[in-house]
Design a protein around this motif. Structure first.
Motif, PDB file in Angstrom:
ATOM      1  N   GLU A  50       0.824  -1.010  -0.173  1.00 52.05           N
ATOM      2  CA  GLU A  50       0.108   0.216  -0.089  1.00 52.05           C
ATOM      3  C   GLU A  50       0.797   1.168  -0.048  1.00 52.05           C
ATOM      4  N   ILE A  51       1.478   1.011   1.155  1.00 48.99           N
ATOM      5  CA  ILE A  51       2.723   2.034   0.962  1.00 48.99           C
ATOM      6  C   ILE A  51       3.418   2.440  -0.991  1.00 48.99           C
ATOM      7  N   SER A  52       4.202   1.152  -0.969  1.00 53.06           N
ATOM      8  CA  SER A  52       4.257   1.771  -2.157  1.00 53.06           C
ATOM      9  C   SER A  52       3.412   2.291  -3.428  1.00 53.06           C
ATOM     10  N   LEU A  53       2.336   1.639  -3.503  1.00 56.78           N
ATOM     11  CA  LEU A  53       0.978   1.872  -4.395  1.00 56.78           C
ATOM     12  C   LEU A  53       1.468   3.744  -4.223  1.00 56.78           C
ATOM     13  N   GLU A  54       1.379   3.810  -3.007  1.00 54.73           N
ATOM     14  CA  GLU A  54       0.875   5.524  -2.146  1.00 54.73           C
ATOM     15  C   GLU A  54       1.696   5.931  -2.969  1.00 54.73           C
TER      16      GLU A  54
END
Length: 62
Positions: A50-54
């Motif tokens: 999720e952090i990578s996507l953000e």
């Protein structure tokens, strides 16, 4: 990770700076090497994803 935990995580990821998110991602990746419980590993992998996507969503498109 329950529903409220995920809501809190999303609030954090929305308000954190890119530098904070990048730092958290590095911390999660190093922590993943030490984790043993499958549920905990799955939660950490989910947060890292999720952090990578953000971070990807915040990058300017040219």
């Amino acid at each position: 990770m329950n529903r409220n935990d995920k809501k809190s995580f999303y609030r954090y990821s929305d308000s954190a700076s890119e530098r904070e998110l990048e730092s958290k991602l590095i911390q999660l990746q190093s922590l993943l090497l030490k984790l043993k419980q499958p549920e905990t590993i799955a939660d950490a992998e989910w947060m890292a994803r999720e952090i990578s996507l953000e971070l990807e969503a915040r990058r300017p498109t040219i």
